[in-house]
Design an enzyme around this catalytic site. Structure first.
Site, short mmCIF file in Angstrom:
data_model
loop_
_atom_site.label_atom_id
_atom_site.label_comp_id
_atom_site.label_asym_id
_atom_site.label_seq_id
_atom_site.Cartn_x
_atom_site.Cartn_y
_atom_site.Cartn_z
N GLY A 34 0.78 -1.24 0.00
CA GLY A 34 0.00 0.00 0.00
C GLY A 34 0.81 1.28 0.00
O GLY A 34 0.36 2.29 -0.54
N ASP B 113 0.83 3.75 4.39
CA ASP B 113 -0.25 4.45 3.70
C ASP B 113 -1.40 4.69 4.68
O ASP B 113 -2.03 5.74 4.66
CB ASP B 113 -0.74 3.66 2.48
CG ASP B 113 -0.98 2.19 2.78
OD1 ASP B 113 -0.22 1.63 3.60
OD2 ASP B 113 -1.91 1.60 2.22
N ASP C 269 -4.79 1.63 10.62
CA ASP C 269 -6.22 1.36 10.85
C ASP C 269 -6.33 0.74 12.24
O ASP C 269 -6.33 1.45 13.25
CB ASP C 269 -6.68 0.42 9.71
CG ASP C 269 -8.16 0.20 9.63
OD1 ASP C 269 -8.78 -0.02 10.68
OD2 ASP C 269 -8.72 0.19 8.52
N LYS D 130 -7.02 6.09 11.03
CA LYS D 130 -8.40 5.93 11.52
C LYS D 130 -8.37 5.85 13.05
O LYS D 130 -8.25 4.76 13.62
CB LYS D 130 -9.01 4.63 10.98
CG LYS D 130 -9.24 4.61 9.48
CD LYS D 130 -9.93 3.31 9.07
CE LYS D 130 -10.08 3.17 7.58
NZ LYS D 130 -10.57 1.83 7.18
O1 LIG Z 1 -3.65 -0.97 10.92
P1 LIG Z 1 -4.03 -2.22 10.17
O2 LIG Z 1 -5.44 -2.65 10.46
O3 LIG Z 1 -3.02 -3.32 10.34
O4 LIG Z 1 -4.10 -1.84 8.61
C1 LIG Z 1 -3.06 -1.14 7.97
C2 LIG Z 1 -2.38 -1.98 6.96
O5 LIG Z 1 -3.34 -2.53 6.06
C3 LIG Z 1 -2.92 -2.30 4.72
O6 LIG Z 1 -2.08 -3.32 4.28
P2 LIG Z 1 -2.64 -4.75 3.83
O7 LIG Z 1 -2.43 -5.72 4.94
O8 LIG Z 1 -4.01 -4.61 3.27
O9 LIG Z 1 -1.61 -5.12 2.68
P3 LIG Z 1 -1.32 -4.26 1.37
O10 LIG Z 1 -0.53 -3.04 1.80
O11 LIG Z 1 -0.52 -5.17 0.52
O12 LIG Z 1 -2.65 -3.90 0.76
C4 LIG Z 1 -2.15 -1.00 4.80
O13 LIG Z 1 -1.25 -0.88 3.73
C5 LIG Z 1 -1.44 -1.10 6.13
O14 LIG Z 1 -0.17 -1.70 6.03
O1 HPA Z 2 -9.56 1.39 4.61
C1 HPA Z 2 -8.70 0.64 4.10
N1 HPA Z 2 -8.66 0.43 2.75
C2 HPA Z 2 -7.76 -0.39 2.14
N2 HPA Z 2 -6.82 -1.05 2.83
C3 HPA Z 2 -6.80 -0.88 4.17
N3 HPA Z 2 -5.97 -1.42 5.08
C4 HPA Z 2 -6.34 -0.96 6.26
N4 HPA Z 2 -7.40 -0.13 6.16
C5 HPA Z 2 -7.71 -0.06 4.84
#
Ligand SMILES: O=P(O)(O)OC[C@H]1O[C@H](OP(=O)(O)OP(=O)(O)O)[C@H](O)[C@@H]1O
Ligand code: HPA
Length: 176
Positions: free
Chosen positions: A46, A100, A103, A131
């Site tokens: 991300g 990015d 959450d 968030k």
């Molecule tokens: O605070 P959290 O609830 O852990 O969410 C945040 C993480 O979620 C997403 O990654 P994801 O695991 O979707 O992998 P990606 O970056 O490959 O989409 C984002 O890029 C963060 O690294």
């Molecule tokens: O709101 C979201 N969107 C996409 N990816 C994510 N990973 C954590 N939160 C999010």
């Protein structure tokens, strides 16, 4: 409004707002790291767009590395954060994690665990989106771009089941 897979999303954060948030974080980091060469550690997938945008705004010396962690499935976070690409050569370095989005904070907690094991000299956390209502972890975030409500978003690196990362602005899930 746009459709990705089975879901509808509405425009939420413009390109300009994103650019301003990135600039703000870059100048805060520049001020804090004068005379140092921090390592920006992007969290794939991300963070690729944020790392690219931030590094272009940052005028000091810096190095750029990536690690790959994954926790989200569809529109839901899972607690099982997997490390898919590890970190190397961070011992004794000043690391700034570039996310990015923060959450639930599960991914961040895992990264912090890894950085402590690596014996970095210092670390700070920068996130483009945050968030606060979803975050339940203890660690304080050092640089925050834009605080957003606890709703699923896509764009500027963030995906829904693999799609949407290439959108230059951010969209929010439209509730039925
Ligand atoms: O605070 P959290 O609830 O852990 O969410 C945040 C993480 O979620 C997403 O990654 P994801 O695991 O979707 O992998 P990606 O970056 O490959 O989409 C984002 O890029 C963060 O690294
Ligand atoms: O709101 C979201 N969107 C996409 N990816 C994510 N990973 C954590 N939160 C999010």
């Amino acid at each position: 409004m746009i459709k990705i897979h089975d879901l509808f999303f509405k425009p939420f954060i413009s390109k300009q707002e994103i650019a301003e948030a990135v600039k703000k974080i870059a100048s805060q980091i520049e001020e804090d790291y004068q005379g140092k060469t921090p390592v920006f550690l992007g969290v794939l997938n991300g963070a690729f767009a944020f790392v690219a945008a931030l590094s272009k705004e940052y005028t000091g010396d810096c190095e750029i590395e990536f690690t790959k962690l994954s926790s989200y499935q569809g529109t839901q976070s899972t607690k099982a954060v997997q490390s898919l690409i590890g970190v190397e050569n961070l011992r004794g370095r000043d690391v700034i994690v570039l996310e990015d989005i923060v959450d639930t904070g599960h991914t961040l907690t895992k990264i912090i665990e890894i950085l402590k094991e690596e014996e970095v000299a210092s670390f700070k956390i920068a996130t483009l989106f945050y968030k606060p209502e979803a975050y339940h972890e203890a660690h304080t975030l050092d640089y925050i771009g834009i605080k957003i409500p606890n709703k699923f978003i896509v764009g500027f690196g963030l995906d829904y089941d693999g799609l949407g990362r290439n959108l230059p602005e951010v969209y929010q899930l439209k509730e039925k």
